[in-house]
Design an enzyme around this catalytic site. Structure first.
Site, PDB file in Angstrom:
ATOM      1  CE1 TYR A 180      10.278 -56.928  24.620  1.00  0.00           C
ATOM      2  CE2 TYR A 180      12.154 -55.537  25.109  1.00  0.00           C
ATOM      3  CZ  TYR A 180      11.145 -55.916  24.253  1.00  0.00           C
ATOM      4  OH  TYR A 180      10.999 -55.282  23.063  1.00  0.00           O
TER       5      TYR A 180
ATOM      6  CG  HIS B  71      14.065 -51.549  25.179  1.00  0.00           C
ATOM      7  ND1 HIS B  71      13.293 -50.452  24.899  1.00  0.00           N
ATOM      8  CD2 HIS B  71      13.397 -52.582  24.673  1.00  0.00           C
ATOM      9  CE1 HIS B  71      12.228 -50.811  24.237  1.00  0.00           C
ATOM     10  NE2 HIS B  71      12.259 -52.085  24.076  1.00  0.00           N
TER      11      HIS B  71
ATOM     12  CG  HIS C  27       6.176 -46.717  22.448  1.00  0.00           C
ATOM     13  ND1 HIS C  27       5.704 -47.785  21.722  1.00  0.00           N
ATOM     14  CD2 HIS C  27       7.271 -47.159  23.107  1.00  0.00           C
ATOM     15  CE1 HIS C  27       6.494 -48.834  21.942  1.00  0.00           C
ATOM     16  NE2 HIS C  27       7.444 -48.473  22.776  1.00  0.00           N
ATOM     17  CG  PHE C  28       6.828 -45.246  28.080  1.00  0.00           C
ATOM     18  CD1 PHE C  28       6.243 -45.129  29.321  1.00  0.00           C
ATOM     19  CD2 PHE C  28       7.615 -44.201  27.605  1.00  0.00           C
ATOM     20  CE1 PHE C  28       6.423 -43.983  30.079  1.00  0.00           C
ATOM     21  CE2 PHE C  28       7.797 -43.057  28.365  1.00  0.00           C
ATOM     22  CZ  PHE C  28       7.192 -42.948  29.601  1.00  0.00           C
ATOM     23  CG  HIS C  29       1.967 -43.702  29.681  1.00  0.00           C
ATOM     24  ND1 HIS C  29       3.108 -42.964  29.553  1.00  0.00           N
ATOM     25  CD2 HIS C  29       1.571 -43.539  30.978  1.00  0.00           C
ATOM     26  CE1 HIS C  29       3.401 -42.379  30.710  1.00  0.00           C
ATOM     27  NE2 HIS C  29       2.491 -42.712  31.594  1.00  0.00           N
TER      28      HIS C  29
ATOM     29  NE  ARG D 132       9.978 -38.667  27.331  1.00  0.00           N
ATOM     30  CZ  ARG D 132      10.645 -39.823  27.321  1.00  0.00           C
ATOM     31  NH1 ARG D 132      11.489 -40.106  26.358  1.00  0.00           N
ATOM     32  NH2 ARG D 132      10.462 -40.714  28.254  1.00  0.00           N
ATOM     33  NE  ARG D 133      11.509 -37.569  30.680  1.00  0.00           N
ATOM     34  CZ  ARG D 133      12.288 -38.055  29.717  1.00  0.00           C
ATOM     35  NH1 ARG D 133      12.956 -37.242  28.932  1.00  0.00           N
ATOM     36  NH2 ARG D 133      12.407 -39.338  29.543  1.00  0.00           N
TER      37      ARG D 133
END
Lengths: 540, 191
Positions: A219, A215, A366-368, A429-430
């Protein structure tokens, strides 16, 4: 004053070059798993591609951007020639060698373990060695940033460290420490097994080690973007930073609270107890704070620019902004994507809500949206902003730049919104392909098709980006002047020592990590009989 | 030397800035505290929380003895009317491939992995847990309507991952009780 332009350009070109390759792989993956493509006769090719896409986008690309931008900041914000140029080149070449070493086993299908490693699946040992070399190369950068700041401090005792450099060094420390989690996993667990010295591995412990990295690394990706928000945007649109103090506090908060929160990735895991899951959930809520502070400070900084340009009224000032300025356009897009992605993030970090979307296509969305969207669009803006200073030539394709940014924004929305939707429907996913002939899956076909179209919009935008940079290398020469950073409305003459140094915050970061990870890791390491046989990828 | 001194008449604007910042920071902190309290409330009062305990099991022996031997997999009606489901994931299927359970009944799912990391997700519900080899996953479930639910593996488990889809069949309570009469472990087989 950028003395080492070749060094910085090398980092950026390598970063954006591998980015272009990984982006192409990404678009291909979207196509092949959508109803508009045909099923692969060998789905294993999909996982090779996914491993390469993730490894490049997760480790190589953002690390190189942070390094290149970091060297530029060090030279221009401190107005001091880079100390340790030979070491910087060593770090660069370590990353080149590491990337090549990692990519060969991936291409051969011997390391299809995706970029988060997934023990007890074990890939070829050279894949892991490659990743380690990339990290070691970047640690040289961490050391150089620290040393350069120290040299400057000696020459300027007591003076406030320029904000860009303060944030840059905070980001480098964050990276150095967050990479330790995956490094421990690789060195203590994975590499001995991959090298054949051991044949069992504790998969649960490995997942906890990886969550240490998984995580806070986000950042680290975010820090260059936030540096651009604070120190490039206000300058580019003729404004001022609303508050220098608030900016420093935000970066410090990232440094301290981004670290000890990774276990929210293991909410659905059986090897972590509920207590530490709750503690990590609460800490993750805390990391929303620096982002909320930043959104406020940056909106206020932009408002200052608008009012200086004659903007009036409660919201009327928004119209007075220079909307044809690529930096402002990138900021606006970045904020919209950060808003949607951040709202999704609050759901992911929730102790309870996570169960509805854990490991579904929602997470990919979300992370894209956060990394590929909010963060990478500012990487583009940083490159556009720096390019004339690196090449000594003007970037004249302003209209093309605007088109490129618009396409990236639209492409990212078209890609990720349908992903969020099918994630809520429970699409995992994946997956190399989906059986859209199954009546229970057929309704998701339309959403997946939209995502694939979004992927091609993104690819188009990425190509335009490379075209703009390449054309910028051949444009007529023009002196861009010294590279400047925005200054604050109330530029500090002195800064409290806590906001001017990192030692206290690094100590807090390490202390919090040890309290939040120490006990779970020790318990898992001491539990007997949880190691399981390794499953070697590509072995017959 | 303070910021006010260097800027002379800037002190009024600096005060405004500080006040507005403080207000915004307060709002941000309130949002975060409220979120943490909501999570604590939902966890403690409504007892919705992730798996609390850590249980281990030796994956190299699960086929030979213990609760995950093949004859013990599937659904079983307990004396108190609750149902326990035991399942394992392996490359690239679940055993049983189709789980049968009654509607409106508290169900405990106990599952583990025989080889690599897998995941169980039941579409249209909040049932979602990881299967990590060496550890037992436990999840409470309750279905409010009958029908078939897809149950894909949600974690990458190597090349056959995309083919790893199980099913949950939720049937009428009395029908389930009928089938469970003879004792033993139930799955969709024979339906």
């Amino acid at each position: 004053m950028l003395a080492n332009r070749k060094l910085i350009l090398a980092h950026f070109w390598l970063a954006f070059g591998v980015f272009g390759i990984a982006l192409t792989l990404g678009a291909w993956q979207m196509f092949i798993r959508s109803p508009i493509g045909t099923w692969l006769s060998n789905p294993e090719l999909y996982y090779r591609s996914l491993t390469a896409h993730g490894t490049v986008m997760g480790y190589v690309f953002p690390t190189l951007v942070a390094m290149g931008f970091g060297y530029a900041i060090s030279e221009s914000a401190l107005e001091q020639r880079l100390v340790g140029v030979r070491w910087a080149w060593t770090g660069f070449w370590l990353i080149v060698i590491g990337s090549i070493m990692a990519v060969i086993p991936i291409a051969m299908g011997r390391a299809s373990v995706l970029y988060t490693f997934y023990p007890p699946l074990i890939g070829n040992v050279f894949y892991y060695f490659g990743v380690v070399l990339v990290v070691v190369g970047s640690w040289i950068w961490v050391a150089l940033m620290s040393i350069n700041l120290r040299v400057w401090r000696k020459a300027h005792p007591g003076a406030p460290v320029p904000l860009a450099m303060f944030a840059n060094v905070a980001g480098s420390y964050l990276w150095a420490w967050t990479a330790v989690g995956a490094a421990l996993e690789l060195l203590l667990q994975i590499i001995p097994v991959a090298a054949g010295l051991k044949n069992t591995i504790d998969a649960g412990l490995a997942r906890v080690f990886f969550s240490w990295t998984l995580h806070a690394i986000v950042y680290f990706w975010l820090v260059p973007t936030y540096i651009a928000y604070y120190t490039l945007v206000p300058r580019a649109i003729g404004g001022r930073i609303y508050s220098d103090t608030m900016a420093r506090i935000s970066f410090i908060l990232f440094l301290v609270v981004a670290m000890p929160i990774g276990m929210h990735h293991t909410f659905a895991d059986p090897q972590v107890g509920a207590g530490f899951k709750f503690i990590h959930s609460a800490f993750t809520a805390l990391v929303a704070l620096p982002t909320l502070l930043t959104v406020f400070t940056i909106c206020a900084s932009v408002e200052i620019a608008a009012r200086l340009r004659g903007g009036r009224g409660m919201f009327g000032w928004i119209r007075a902004l220079p909307w044809d300025n690529p930096m402002l356009l990138a900021l606006a897009f970045s904020f919209v994507m950060l808003g949607f992605g951040g709202a999704g993030g609050l759901i992911n970090m929730s102790y309870q809500l996570d169960a509805s979307i854990h490991n579904t296509q929602w997470i990919t969305g979300h992370f894209h949206l956060i990394f590929g969207g909010a963060i990478v669009i500012m990487y583009f803006a940083i490159a556009y902003d720096l390019w004339p200073h690196l090449t000594g030539r003007e970037l004249f394709d302003v209209r093309l730049i605007r088109t490129q940014l618009w396409l990236w924004f639209i492409g990212m929305i078209v890609t990720t919104f349908p992903w969020h939707w099918v994630g809520i429907l429970g699409m995992p996913r994946r997956m190399a392909y989906f059986d859209f002939g199954d009546p229970a899956i057929a309704p998701q076909a339309l959403s997946v098709t939209f995502s694939a179209i979004g992927g091609f919009i993104l690819l188009t935008s990425g190509i335009l980006f490379l075209v703009v940079l390449a054309r910028g290398m051949r444009a007529p020469q023009a002196d861009a002047g010294p590279y400047r950073f925005a200054i604050a409305v109330h530029q500090p003459a002195t800064v409290p020592i806590a906001l001017n140094t990192h030692a206290l915050w690094v100590a807090l970061m390490i202390g919090l990590t040890l309290t939040n990870y120490g006990y779970p890791i020790l318990t898992l390491a001491l539990t007997e009989g949880t190691s399981v046989p390794a499953v070697y990828v590509g072995a017959q | 030397m303070s910021a006010e001194e260097t800027h002379g008449n800037g002190s009024a604007s600096a005060e405004v800035a500080a006040r507005v910042e403080r207000r915004w920071a307060t709002i941000a902190v309130i949002i975060i505290v409220a979120m943490a309290l909501l999570a604590a409330f939902a966890g403690i009062h409504r007892a919705t929380m992730p798996q609390p305990r850590v249980e281990t099991t030796d994956p190299s022996r699960i086929h030979l003895s213990g609760e995950f031997v093949e004859s013990n997999l599937g659904s079983v009606l307990e004396a108190n009317g609750n149902v326990t489901v035991r399942a394992i994931g392996q490359q690239y299927s679940f055993t049983p491939a189709c789980i049968v359970v009654p509607v409106d009944t508290p169900i405990t799912l106990r599952a583990t992995s025989a080889d690599v990391v897998h995941g169980i997700l039941v579409q249209g519900t909040n049932i979602n847990t990881m299967l990590v080899p060496g550890y037992v996953s436990e999840q409470l479930m309750r279905f409010t309507r009958t029908g078939d639910y897809l149950m894909p593996c949600q974690e990458f488990c190597s090349f056959g991952h995309e083919g790893m889809w199980g099913k949950v069949r939720v049937i009428d309570k009395t029908e389930f009780a009928d089938r469970a009469k003879g004792g033993g472990r139930l799955s969709c087989v024979g339906q």
